[in-house]
Design a protein around this motif. Structure first.
Motif, PDB file in Angstrom:
ATOM      1  N   CYS A 101      70.117  59.135  82.326  1.00 46.32           N
ATOM      2  CA  CYS A 101      69.862  59.217  80.882  1.00 46.32           C
ATOM      3  C   CYS A 101      68.462  58.679  80.612  1.00 46.32           C
ATOM      4  O   CYS A 101      68.171  57.512  80.909  1.00 46.32           O
ATOM      5  N   CYS A 123      68.399  55.476  78.540  1.00 46.18           N
ATOM      6  CA  CYS A 123      68.820  54.291  79.307  1.00 46.18           C
ATOM      7  C   CYS A 123      67.672  53.821  80.199  1.00 46.18           C
ATOM      8  O   CYS A 123      67.446  52.615  80.345  1.00 46.18           O
ATOM      9  N   HIS A 138      75.005  52.738  76.355  1.00 48.61           N
ATOM     10  CA  HIS A 138      75.019  54.206  76.339  1.00 48.61           C
ATOM     11  C   HIS A 138      76.284  54.737  75.665  1.00 48.61           C
ATOM     12  O   HIS A 138      77.385  54.592  76.196  1.00 48.61           O
ATOM     13  N   HIS A 167      72.331  60.424  74.320  1.00 53.90           N
ATOM     14  CA  HIS A 167      72.454  58.976  74.096  1.00 53.90           C
ATOM     15  C   HIS A 167      72.233  58.838  72.597  1.00 53.90           C
ATOM     16  O   HIS A 167      71.137  59.150  72.106  1.00 53.90           O
TER      17      HIS A 167
HETATM   18 ZN    ZN Z   1      71.779  56.414  77.902  1.00 56.90          ZN
END
Ligand code: ZN
Ligand code: 5GP
Length: 132
Positions: A2, A5, A44, A95
């Motif tokens: 991600c 992230c 997340h 996300h």
């Molecule tokens: Zn994420």
């Protein structure tokens, strides 16, 4: 992987404008308008359907504070607050995040809503169906 992230972990750089224990805000790479900012939880969560209410509450507060701050710093009087959930809604990064999009003129960005002409009965039925 991600991308948000990775930004939160510090593995990918960002232009950070705010951070606390639960959330972070940084400039959107695409700058739809100058000052286009994303606000997101550090944990997340894919979208609004996964977002816990206490985090949602906190994000709401920060979005409000940051909007007022950006209004003052960028000397604007208008801003769009946008959040896409799911592919059909235009979400490209899975996300959860909220867009803060400062507006400088009514023609710089097009945000359009179609309209459906529902009958009184259809409105009533729909209202009953989603009433909470
Ligand atoms: Zn994420
Ligand atoms: P969505 O379409 O999911 O609502 O919005 C995703 C946003 O993330 C887009 O406006 C896009 O420009 C932004 N974005 C995608 N990758 C990155 C990145 O690596 N860094 C930053 N700062 N923004 C990104």
């Amino acid at each position: 992987m991600c991308i948000f992230c990775e930004i939160i972990k510090g593995n990918i750089p960002c232009y950070k404008v705010y951070e606390d224990e639960f959330c972070i805000a940084f400039l959107d790479i695409s700058q739809t308008s100058i000052g286009h900012t994303l606000v997101l939880p550090k944990e997340h969560y894919k979208n609004i359907f996964e977002l816990p209410e206490n985090i949602s509450e906190h994000l709401g507060k920060i979005v409000c504070k940051l909007s007022k701050h950006i209004k003052e710093k960028l000397n604007i009087s208008s801003i769009n607050i946008l959040n896409n959930n799911g592919e059909i809604a235009g979400q490209t990064v899975e996300h959860f995040h909220i867009h803060l999009i400062p507006r400088y003129s009514d023609s710089d960005i097009k945000i359009e809503f179609n309209s459906n002409n529902l009958s009184k009965e259809e409105f009533n039925e729909l209202c009953e169906k989603i009433k909470y």
